[in-house]
Design a protein around this motif. Sequence first.
Motif, short mmCIF file in Angstrom:
data_model
loop_
_atom_site.label_atom_id
_atom_site.label_comp_id
_atom_site.label_asym_id
_atom_site.label_seq_id
_atom_site.Cartn_x
_atom_site.Cartn_y
_atom_site.Cartn_z
N MET A 93 -0.85 10.09 -2.40
CA MET A 93 -1.60 11.28 -2.78
C MET A 93 -1.89 12.12 -1.55
O MET A 93 -2.58 11.67 -0.63
CB MET A 93 -2.90 10.88 -3.47
N TYR A 94 -1.33 13.33 -1.55
CA TYR A 94 -1.62 14.29 -0.49
C TYR A 94 -2.39 15.45 -1.11
O TYR A 94 -1.85 16.21 -1.91
CB TYR A 94 -0.33 14.79 0.16
N LYS A 95 -3.67 15.55 -0.79
CA LYS A 95 -4.57 16.51 -1.42
C LYS A 95 -4.53 16.29 -2.93
O LYS A 95 -4.92 15.24 -3.41
CB LYS A 95 -4.21 17.94 -1.01
N ASP A 96 -4.03 17.27 -3.71
CA ASP A 96 -3.95 17.10 -5.16
C ASP A 96 -2.51 16.97 -5.63
O ASP A 96 -2.21 17.22 -6.79
CB ASP A 96 -4.60 18.31 -5.86
N LEU A 97 -1.63 16.53 -4.74
CA LEU A 97 -0.21 16.49 -5.06
C LEU A 97 0.31 15.06 -4.90
O LEU A 97 -0.12 14.32 -4.02
CB LEU A 97 0.56 17.43 -4.14
N ARG A 98 1.25 14.70 -5.76
CA ARG A 98 1.85 13.36 -5.75
C ARG A 98 3.12 13.40 -4.92
O ARG A 98 4.02 14.21 -5.17
CB ARG A 98 2.15 12.94 -7.19
N VAL A 99 3.20 12.51 -3.95
CA VAL A 99 4.36 12.42 -3.06
C VAL A 99 5.06 11.09 -3.34
O VAL A 99 4.44 10.03 -3.27
CB VAL A 99 3.94 12.52 -1.58
N ILE A 100 6.35 11.16 -3.64
CA ILE A 100 7.15 9.98 -3.93
C ILE A 100 7.92 9.58 -2.68
O ILE A 100 8.65 10.39 -2.11
CB ILE A 100 8.11 10.24 -5.10
N ILE A 101 7.75 8.31 -2.26
CA ILE A 101 8.46 7.78 -1.09
C ILE A 101 9.23 6.55 -1.54
O ILE A 101 8.61 5.53 -1.88
CB ILE A 101 7.50 7.44 0.05
N PRO A 102 10.55 6.59 -1.56
CA PRO A 102 11.33 5.39 -1.94
C PRO A 102 11.08 4.25 -0.95
O PRO A 102 10.65 4.46 0.19
CB PRO A 102 12.78 5.89 -1.90
N ALA A 103 11.36 3.03 -1.42
CA ALA A 103 11.11 1.85 -0.58
C ALA A 103 11.93 1.89 0.69
O ALA A 103 11.44 1.49 1.76
CB ALA A 103 11.40 0.58 -1.38
N ASP A 104 13.18 2.39 0.61
CA ASP A 104 14.02 2.43 1.81
C ASP A 104 13.61 3.53 2.77
O ASP A 104 14.14 3.60 3.88
CB ASP A 104 15.49 2.59 1.42
N GLU A 105 12.68 4.41 2.37
CA GLU A 105 12.13 5.41 3.26
C GLU A 105 10.70 5.09 3.66
O GLU A 105 10.07 5.86 4.38
CB GLU A 105 12.17 6.80 2.60
N LEU A 106 10.20 3.95 3.17
CA LEU A 106 8.82 3.55 3.47
C LEU A 106 8.77 2.44 4.51
O LEU A 106 7.96 2.51 5.45
CB LEU A 106 8.12 3.11 2.18
N ILE A 107 9.60 1.42 4.35
CA ILE A 107 9.64 0.30 5.29
C ILE A 107 11.09 -0.05 5.59
O ILE A 107 12.01 0.39 4.88
CB ILE A 107 8.91 -0.94 4.72
N GLU A 140 10.52 -9.37 -3.22
CA GLU A 140 9.85 -9.44 -1.92
C GLU A 140 9.36 -8.06 -1.49
O GLU A 140 8.25 -7.91 -0.99
CB GLU A 140 10.81 -10.01 -0.88
N ILE A 141 10.21 -7.05 -1.69
CA ILE A 141 9.83 -5.69 -1.30
C ILE A 141 8.65 -5.22 -2.14
O ILE A 141 7.71 -4.61 -1.62
CB ILE A 141 11.03 -4.75 -1.46
N ASN A 142 8.68 -5.49 -3.43
CA ASN A 142 7.58 -5.08 -4.30
C ASN A 142 6.28 -5.76 -3.89
O ASN A 142 5.20 -5.16 -3.93
CB ASN A 142 7.93 -5.42 -5.75
N GLY A 143 6.37 -7.04 -3.47
CA GLY A 143 5.18 -7.73 -3.01
C GLY A 143 4.60 -7.14 -1.74
O GLY A 143 3.38 -7.04 -1.59
N VAL A 144 5.49 -6.73 -0.82
CA VAL A 144 5.02 -6.11 0.42
C VAL A 144 4.34 -4.77 0.14
O VAL A 144 3.29 -4.44 0.69
CB VAL A 144 6.19 -5.94 1.41
N LEU A 178 14.05 -2.28 5.27
CA LEU A 178 14.43 -3.29 4.28
C LEU A 178 15.36 -4.37 4.84
O LEU A 178 15.70 -5.32 4.12
CB LEU A 178 15.12 -2.62 3.09
N ALA A 179 15.77 -4.25 6.09
CA ALA A 179 16.71 -5.22 6.66
C ALA A 179 16.18 -6.65 6.62
O ALA A 179 16.92 -7.58 6.27
CB ALA A 179 17.06 -4.81 8.09
N PRO A 180 14.89 -6.91 6.93
CA PRO A 180 14.42 -8.32 6.90
C PRO A 180 14.43 -8.93 5.50
O PRO A 180 14.35 -10.16 5.38
CB PRO A 180 13.00 -8.22 7.46
N TYR A 181 14.51 -8.12 4.45
CA TYR A 181 14.41 -8.65 3.09
C TYR A 181 15.77 -8.75 2.40
O TYR A 181 15.83 -9.25 1.27
CB TYR A 181 13.48 -7.76 2.25
N GLU A 182 16.82 -8.26 3.04
CA GLU A 182 18.13 -8.30 2.39
C GLU A 182 18.66 -9.71 2.23
O GLU A 182 19.41 -10.00 1.29
CB GLU A 182 19.12 -7.45 3.18
#
Length: 379
Positions: free
Chosen positions: A140-154, A168-172, A156-160
Amino acid sequence: MPRKKIETTVTEEITTETTPIGETVEAKEPTESPVTAETAPVDALPDILPTADEMQNAPEPVPIEPVPEPNPPFNLIAPRQTARPSNRVITVDGRMYESRSRQADTLAEIRREIRQNRILTGNMYSVETTPSGMPFAAVMYKDLRVIIPADELIDLAPYEAKEDPRREINGVLNTMFGAEIDFIPKGVDERNELVTGSRLEAMKQLRSRFYIRPTISGQPLLLEGGLAEAKVISVSPKIVTAELFGVDTLIPAQELSWSWVADAREVFHVGDRIVVRIMKIRITDDTISLKASVRHASKDPFENIESRIHPQQNYVGTIKTEGYRTIRVTLMDNLDCFCPFPDWMHTVIPGTMVSVKVTYLNLETRRISGRILRVIQEA
């Protein structure tokens, strides 16, 4: 008896008019017009009016009923009409201005930030999955919803290599609820009022600014041994994950405090900002890693402890946790004193204020032992 219509003629007198310069102009020829009761002379009216016999035999006049005036409507004001939805706002002093939604203003701001490739900050409030099953985070940025995919958030190499990487990614991601997330906006969906962003690009920009780019002194801003403020993005019982200007680092329990930490979730929370001391920085071609300590960011309470804590003296403390036949009591300056469970105490409630007698002080093992004398105030 029929009424006779008497007409008379009147001869108009011919006159002459003299113009202002003395010229004589003849008047128009005399004309004859019929004479009626309205235009007849007074002496001719007796011959025109009806006689007494005519008036006696005349039919009675039919009375004319007055035409009733229409009743005025009860409400002379035009009925109120329902206004169409409008963005106009009428102020108290009668002025009018065009209003825009907060989302529209935020979208306009986002479009400017996309062109300038700037970093924005929001709070993560949900984790969802795409139809294909890949999780993504909603910030949430101010009153707007920002979508960040998992591969753009953390990363993912350690979980492959995991058996079920999506689980595992969902748990993190679920441990990051409420975390303060830096991101760079990448696109805008004006119809649905959504924004897509990338946290990894924002972290890359922060690493370049604080760890690599030199300042006027020729050194980067962050160096080993320096203090910095980190954002807590995840907390487990024995580990706190913090982001320090684009670098995620794990802080173990022994580096969280000078005193013993039984459960880090009781002291630290996601979204907190903590001051850490950078113990080590390792920079490679692709990544930057570091070690940070919360404990070394503050003064060691055991320094000059002999001038503040004396054996066989009584001190006030607060019960923190209960172990196996041992109670941990926190004294002044966040010092822990380990006391045996007294026979007269039936229950141990964390937060209870007690009186403690220090019985032993070991500087080598950094341990203080004591005995609980009485309860001062229950929690």
